[in-house]
Design an enzyme around this catalytic site. Structure first.
Site, PDB file in Angstrom:
ATOM      1  N   GLY A 219       0.804  -1.212   0.000  1.00 15.62           N
ATOM      2  CA  GLY A 219       0.000   0.000   0.000  1.00 15.62           C
ATOM      3  C   GLY A 219       0.836   1.260   0.000  1.00 15.62           C
TER       4      GLY A 219
ATOM      5  N   ALA B  34       6.049 -14.706  -1.033  1.00 12.77           N
ATOM      6  CA  ALA B  34       6.305 -15.821  -1.947  1.00 12.77           C
ATOM      7  C   ALA B  34       5.979 -15.482  -3.397  1.00 12.77           C
ATOM      8  CB  ALA B  34       5.505 -17.041  -1.505  1.00 12.77           C
TER       9      ALA B  34
ATOM     10  N   VAL C  82       8.198   5.152  13.240  1.00 15.65           N
ATOM     11  CA  VAL C  82       7.259   6.204  13.627  1.00 15.65           C
ATOM     12  C   VAL C  82       6.693   5.876  15.004  1.00 15.65           C
ATOM     13  CG1 VAL C  82       5.081   7.343  13.061  1.00 15.65           C
ATOM     14  CG2 VAL C  82       6.719   6.803  11.248  1.00 15.65           C
TER      15      VAL C  82
ATOM     16  N   GLU D  66      10.311   4.116   6.786  1.00 16.67           N
ATOM     17  CA  GLU D  66      10.310   2.660   6.851  1.00 16.67           C
ATOM     18  C   GLU D  66      11.154   2.226   8.042  1.00 16.67           C
ATOM     19  OE1 GLU D  66      10.196  -1.109   6.950  1.00 16.67           O
ATOM     20  OE2 GLU D  66       8.954  -0.145   5.403  1.00 16.67           O
TER      21      GLU D  66
ATOM     22  N   GLY E 219       6.602  -6.311   2.920  1.00 15.42           N
ATOM     23  CA  GLY E 219       6.389  -7.743   2.752  1.00 15.42           C
ATOM     24  C   GLY E 219       6.820  -8.289   1.409  1.00 15.42           C
TER      25      GLY E 219
ATOM     26  N   GLY F 288      -2.833  -3.745   4.629  1.00 17.33           N
ATOM     27  CA  GLY F 288      -3.685  -4.885   4.939  1.00 17.33           C
ATOM     28  C   GLY F 288      -4.689  -4.625   6.035  1.00 17.33           C
TER      29      GLY F 288
ATOM     30  N   HIS G  28      -0.552 -13.902   6.716  1.00 16.18           N
ATOM     31  CA  HIS G  28      -1.424 -12.887   6.120  1.00 16.18           C
ATOM     32  C   HIS G  28      -2.346 -12.303   7.176  1.00 16.18           C
ATOM     33  CE1 HIS G  28      -0.631 -15.686   2.523  1.00 16.18           C
ATOM     34  NE2 HIS G  28       0.171 -14.642   2.414  1.00 16.18           N
TER      35      HIS G  28
END
Length: 543
Positions: A16, A91, A227, A35, A86, A502, A469
């Site tokens: 995202g 994968a 952050v 990051e 991720g 997510g 996930h």
């Protein structure tokens, strides 16, 4: 307040956050990305998972790798770390979910999501370089096809869509995806270490597409910056405070201001930050539904392992995930592999135990199976050449189960905890996963001629499932009474704050969610106005 350090600050650089970085810069915004993880060149990734400092993420211990592991009372979570999030250790598997996902009651009344997201899925596939069908068939692919046949679901078997540059193995070429604007690429060598980090340069991580293009256009990405606070300013905008990741001393704390903020720190990171900011009053109007409808994709990680490396089977050769089948209408099974030498994650595996027993029964089953055949269990359980002796079965469901996350104080710190949530209880085991693992084990033994057994995991023995996930908890909704963000991904009550990772996903997709997160972010960012232009998105209802 009109004088901000940045137009937009993005927290996180996964699927995202990377979409937000590129699309907002294309629309003329000044963009800075924070990051928490480090930046990796291809040669910086661990050679195998035994290189713990480059593989695992535990910065306080000097480990700055790609693999995060979190634990809640009801689930153990595998996640990513680093510039590219991720995508560095996933994968490469890019499925689009079925109709059940788009028809989930949480969001089906807001839009015709399957139709509305279709062009954004197409954009995501193009950007991520999706090959619709893994192009090779080897022993693992034959074993999976045979297991599907044995289970009576052979018609659902397929080769997976993957984000990999295959080209000629080992050959370096100019960017083949973006007219030469992206980085050079090297053809996949089928080494199997996609989830440790692709040292070849074949995997289509976000540093090979969205983030590379964003940086070329002027986006600033600061790595190793965690952050710690996002605080709403009285006259508009936000103050964002960061510190050096993993620092015990000399934290290097800094604060910048931005007109708008995009949260994309992954479900764990975004939820943890939002929960703390709501608790501390920095973001006081975040919906009371925060933490509800947290999903695990209803997952299990089981598999099959042989007592020795089958001479006729190259189980570790190929990309991480290559095939799948549906064992029933809501349960999806994929094969997973690590490359030769990457045996560390085998420490999570153990004998398969009956999931319908209590803790005592499950532990007793481990002891009974071990005592019944100690030499065989020792040979099955050794980590030596584990990745070359087995097939992991990743099992996912579209089942409507969830957790509710909240804050608790532990050892003087606020951290996340979980409780069972809406829908069915989040499962601690999946009978379908056991059936799939047993079918894979039987086919593997028949193909390889070496004693083979289905395997479970140690967390499952203790009633804690594994998931790669972790989703939801700050989901899309029609009002702040039912979720945290609106259909444009703006946080209810704080419309300058957005969530595009997510955490926004409202239901279990039953497939790997990376493509869906990317498509949702593409859609959300498509509605943003160009810098300085009128915002035509409807104003949020008052809270």
């Amino acid at each position: 307040m009109t004088d901000f350090d940045e137009d937009v600050v993005i927290v996180g650089s996964g699927f995202g956050g990377s979409v937000a970085a590129l699309r907002l810069r294309e629309k003329g915004y000044r963009v800075r990305v924070y990051e928490a993880g480090r930046r990796f060149a291809d040669e910086d990734f661990a050679r195998t998972s035994w290189n713990v400092r480059r593989y695992l993420w535990a910065p306080a211990l000097g480990c700055y790798g790609v693999q995060r592991i979190h634990r809640l009372p009801h689930v153990m979570i595998l996640a990513g770390a680093g510039v590219g999030g991720g995508s560095l250790n996933y994968a490469n598997t890019l499925y689009q979910p079925g109709a059940a996902f788009f028809q989930d009651p949480q969001w089906r009344g807001i839009a015709d999501w399957e139709t509305e997201l279709a062009p954004h899925y197409a954009t995501a596939k193009r950007m991520l370089g999706v090959v619709e069908r893994y192009p090779y068939t080897g022993p693992v692919e034959r074993i999976m096809a045979g297991a599907a046949d044995d289970l009576g679901v052979g018609g659902t078997f397929r080769h997976a869509p993957v984000g990999v540059w295959f080209g000629r193995p080992g050959e370096r070429v100019a960017d083949p995806f973006f007219g030469g604007e992206g980085p050079e690429r090297t053809g996949c060598t089928l080494c199997g270490n996609c989830m440790v980090g692709c040292r070849v340069g074949a995997k289509n991580t976000l540093m090979k597409n969205y983030l590379a293009l964003a940086e070329r256009r002027g986006v600033v990405i600061e790595a190793l910056r965690t952050v710690t606070e996002v605080r709403e300013l009285r006259d508009g905008g936000f103050a964002i405070t960061t510190r050096r990741s993993g620092a015990w001393m000399r934290h290097g704390q800094r604060t910048v201001t931005a007109r708008q903020v995009v949260l994309a720190a992954g479900t764990w990171g975004t939820q943890q930050l939002l929960h703390r900011m709501k608790h501390e009053g920095a973001l006081p109007r975040v919906s009371e539904t925060l933490g509800r409808l947290t999903r695990t994709n209803s997952e299990a990680l089981d598999g099959a392992v042989a007592t020795a490396v089958p001479d006729s089977l190259e189980l570790a050769r190929g990309v991480a995930i290559t095939t799948s089948f549906h064992i029933d209408e809501r349960t999806h099974v994929e094969n997973v592999r690590y490359g030769p030498g990457s045996n560390l994650m085998g420490a999570l595996a153990t004998v398969m135990v009956p999931g319908d027993r209590g803790l005592g029964g499950r532990v007793g089953s481990v002891l009974a199976q071990t005592l019944r055949a100690p030499v065989r269990q020792l040979r099955l359980g050794t980590l030596r050449r584990w990745s070359e002796r087995g097939i992991i079965a990743l099992v996912m469901q579209t089942a409507d189960n969830s957790l509710t996350l909240s804050l608790r104080r532990r050892f003087g710190r606020l951290t996340l905890t979980s409780a069972q949530g809406h829908g069915e209880p989040n499962p601690s085991h999946l009978p379908q996963a056991h059936r799939a693992a047993e079918a894979i084990a039987a086919r593997m033994q028949a193909e390889g001629g070496v004693p083979t057994a289905a395997r479970g995991s140690w967390p499952e023995v203790f009633g804690i499932p594994l998931t790669a996930h972790f989703l939801g908890g700050a989901v899309i909704s029609s009002s702040p009474r039912t979720g945290v963000i609106d259909s444009y991904h703006r946080v209810w009550g704080h419309p300058g704050l957005h969530i595009v990772d997510g955490a926004a996903v409202p239901a279990n997709p039953g497939v790997n969610p990376s493509l869906t997160i990317t498509a949702l972010a593409e859609r959300a960012l498509s509605y943003w106005p160009h810098a300085g232009a009128e915002d035509r998105r409807p104003a949020q209802q008052a809270i």
